[in-house]
Design a protein around this motif. Sequence first.
Motif, mmCIF file in Angstrom:
data_model
loop_
_atom_site.group_PDB
_atom_site.id
_atom_site.type_symbol
_atom_site.label_atom_id
_atom_site.label_comp_id
_atom_site.label_asym_id
_atom_site.label_seq_id
_atom_site.Cartn_x
_atom_site.Cartn_y
_atom_site.Cartn_z
ATOM 1 N N MET A 1 23.808 5.743 16.536
ATOM 2 C CA MET A 1 24.417 4.562 15.971
ATOM 3 C C MET A 1 23.470 3.367 15.966
ATOM 4 O O MET A 1 23.873 2.280 15.629
ATOM 5 N N ARG A 2 22.235 3.580 16.293
ATOM 6 C CA ARG A 2 21.251 2.502 16.238
ATOM 7 C C ARG A 2 20.800 2.324 14.791
ATOM 8 O O ARG A 2 20.523 3.289 14.096
ATOM 9 N N ALA A 3 20.687 1.084 14.363
ATOM 10 C CA ALA A 3 20.227 0.780 13.011
ATOM 11 C C ALA A 3 18.717 0.590 12.983
ATOM 12 O O ALA A 3 18.153 -0.124 13.808
ATOM 13 N N TRP A 4 18.100 1.255 12.032
ATOM 14 C CA TRP A 4 16.688 1.071 11.718
ATOM 15 C C TRP A 4 16.653 0.337 10.395
ATOM 16 O O TRP A 4 17.102 0.880 9.382
ATOM 17 N N VAL A 5 16.165 -0.878 10.372
ATOM 18 C CA VAL A 5 16.276 -1.732 9.194
ATOM 19 C C VAL A 5 14.934 -1.845 8.465
ATOM 20 O O VAL A 5 13.901 -2.117 9.085
ATOM 21 N N PHE A 6 15.007 -1.629 7.156
ATOM 22 C CA PHE A 6 13.849 -1.737 6.274
ATOM 23 C C PHE A 6 14.222 -2.632 5.104
ATOM 24 O O PHE A 6 15.388 -2.930 4.897
ATOM 25 N N GLY A 7 13.255 -3.039 4.317
ATOM 26 C CA GLY A 7 13.494 -3.986 3.236
ATOM 27 C C GLY A 7 13.810 -3.351 1.900
ATOM 28 O O GLY A 7 14.375 -2.254 1.818
ATOM 29 N N ASP A 8 13.410 -4.037 0.848
ATOM 30 C CA ASP A 8 13.647 -3.602 -0.528
ATOM 31 C C ASP A 8 12.588 -2.592 -0.967
ATOM 32 O O ASP A 8 11.477 -2.569 -0.439
ATOM 33 N N ASP A 9 12.959 -1.798 -1.967
ATOM 34 C CA ASP A 9 12.036 -0.906 -2.673
ATOM 35 C C ASP A 9 11.311 0.091 -1.784
ATOM 36 O O ASP A 9 10.130 0.380 -1.998
ATOM 37 N N VAL A 10 11.987 0.626 -0.785
ATOM 38 C CA VAL A 10 11.396 1.685 0.037
ATOM 39 C C VAL A 10 11.365 2.929 -0.837
ATOM 40 O O VAL A 10 12.405 3.431 -1.251
ATOM 41 N N ASP A 11 10.160 3.407 -1.139
ATOM 42 C CA ASP A 11 10.070 4.514 -2.089
ATOM 43 C C ASP A 11 9.949 5.869 -1.394
ATOM 44 O O ASP A 11 9.709 5.955 -0.191
ATOM 45 N N THR A 12 10.152 6.898 -2.186
ATOM 46 C CA THR A 12 10.177 8.260 -1.634
ATOM 47 C C THR A 12 8.824 8.685 -1.078
ATOM 48 O O THR A 12 8.767 9.537 -0.194
ATOM 49 N N ASP A 13 7.732 8.076 -1.541
ATOM 50 C CA ASP A 13 6.430 8.434 -0.994
ATOM 51 C C ASP A 13 6.253 7.889 0.418
ATOM 52 O O ASP A 13 5.461 8.418 1.188
ATOM 53 N N VAL A 14 6.985 6.872 0.777
ATOM 54 C CA VAL A 14 6.976 6.357 2.154
ATOM 55 C C VAL A 14 7.878 7.233 3.031
ATOM 56 O O VAL A 14 7.591 7.456 4.199
ATOM 57 N N LEU A 15 8.957 7.729 2.450
ATOM 58 C CA LEU A 15 9.891 8.580 3.195
ATOM 59 C C LEU A 15 9.343 9.991 3.397
ATOM 60 O O LEU A 15 9.530 10.588 4.458
ATOM 61 N N ALA A 16 8.689 10.523 2.381
ATOM 62 C CA ALA A 16 8.113 11.884 2.426
ATOM 63 C C ALA A 16 6.765 11.823 1.710
ATOM 64 O O ALA A 16 6.677 12.089 0.514
ATOM 65 N N PRO A 17 5.712 11.428 2.439
ATOM 66 C CA PRO A 17 4.405 11.230 1.811
ATOM 67 C C PRO A 17 3.907 12.458 1.054
ATOM 68 O O PRO A 17 3.975 13.594 1.543
ATOM 69 N N GLY A 18 3.418 12.209 -0.157
ATOM 70 C CA GLY A 18 2.979 13.270 -1.055
ATOM 71 C C GLY A 18 1.949 14.211 -0.459
ATOM 72 O O GLY A 18 1.963 15.406 -0.739
ATOM 73 N N ARG A 19 1.070 13.702 0.385
ATOM 74 C CA ARG A 19 0.020 14.565 0.935
ATOM 75 C C ARG A 19 0.560 15.647 1.873
ATOM 76 O O ARG A 19 -0.168 16.553 2.229
ATOM 77 N N TYR A 20 1.833 15.546 2.253
ATOM 78 C CA TYR A 20 2.431 16.539 3.151
ATOM 79 C C TYR A 20 3.418 17.465 2.442
ATOM 80 O O TYR A 20 4.073 18.282 3.078
ATOM 81 N N MET A 21 3.556 17.346 1.132
ATOM 82 C CA MET A 21 4.583 18.082 0.389
ATOM 83 C C MET A 21 4.470 19.598 0.491
ATOM 84 O O MET A 21 5.465 20.293 0.327
ATOM 85 N N LYS A 22 3.302 20.131 0.759
ATOM 86 C CA LYS A 22 3.156 21.588 0.867
ATOM 87 C C LYS A 22 3.505 22.097 2.259
ATOM 88 O O LYS A 22 3.514 23.296 2.494
ATOM 89 N N LEU A 23 3.831 21.208 3.165
ATOM 90 C CA LEU A 23 4.165 21.576 4.534
ATOM 91 C C LEU A 23 5.676 21.732 4.693
ATOM 92 O O LEU A 23 6.453 21.398 3.808
ATOM 93 N N SER A 24 6.089 22.195 5.847
ATOM 94 C CA SER A 24 7.516 22.375 6.136
ATOM 95 C C SER A 24 8.199 21.021 6.284
ATOM 96 O O SER A 24 7.546 19.992 6.528
ATOM 97 N N ILE A 25 9.517 21.014 6.180
ATOM 98 C CA ILE A 25 10.272 19.768 6.339
ATOM 99 C C ILE A 25 10.076 19.208 7.748
ATOM 100 O O ILE A 25 10.071 17.986 7.940
ATOM 101 N N GLU A 26 9.866 20.071 8.725
ATOM 102 C CA GLU A 26 9.614 19.605 10.092
ATOM 103 C C GLU A 26 8.340 18.756 10.140
ATOM 104 O O GLU A 26 8.300 17.725 10.809
ATOM 105 N N GLU A 27 7.311 19.204 9.427
ATOM 106 C CA GLU A 27 6.045 18.468 9.396
ATOM 107 C C GLU A 27 6.156 17.204 8.542
ATOM 108 O O GLU A 27 5.647 16.150 8.920
ATOM 109 N N ILE A 28 6.826 17.304 7.408
ATOM 110 C CA ILE A 28 7.018 16.127 6.546
ATOM 111 C C ILE A 28 7.756 15.036 7.319
ATOM 112 O O ILE A 28 7.385 13.862 7.280
#
Length: 161
Positions: A1-28
Motif C-alpha cells: 500500500m505504499r505509493a511510489w510517485v512519478f511525474g508526467d509522460d513516464v514512457d514504456t522504455d523507462v518501465l521496460a528498457p528496450g535493451r533488455y527486451m530479449k531477456l525474461s520478465i524477471e530480468e526486465i
Amino acid sequence: MRAWVFGDDVDTDVLAPGRYMKLSIEEIAKHCLETMDPSFAASVRPGDIVVAGRNFGAGSSREQAPAALKHLGIVALVAQSFAGLFYRNALNLGLPAVVCHDATRIRNGDRVRVDPEAGKIENLSTGETLACEAIPAHLLAMVRDGGLLAHLEKRCNTISS
C-alpha cells in the motif's frame, strides 16, 4: 500500500528498457524505472502502488511495461491519465489502472488503498479520500480473474460445463 510517485509522460522504455527486451520478465523487472529511481525495483514491495501524472505508459505498446510492474508486486496503478495501449495492456494482464485527476495529491511514501470498483482512493497517511474513475464492471471482472487470458479461459470453461 505504499505509493511510489512519478511525474508526467513516464514512457514504456523507462518501465521496460528496450535493451533488455530479449531477456525474461524477471530480468526486465530488475531495470523497471531505474532511470527515474535506481532503487525502485529493489525496494518496491508486494502490495505497493505506482502513482503518476499525465500520460503514464506513453511510447511503444510493449506489454512488458505493465508486466514488469506486476512482476515486482505492484497491485494498482493510479494516474491522471494513461496512454491508451498501456492502459489496456495493464488491464489485460490483471493490473488495475485507475484514472484519478487528483493523483498529484498523493505523495511518495503515502499509504493508500485503491478501490477501483467504487472509484475512490483512500490516503491512509493524510486521511483524505480522492474520487477517481471506477473501472467498468466488465473490465474489473477480467482484472479480478487475473487478466484477459485467465478471464477467457474461465468463460470457456463455464460455457463448456
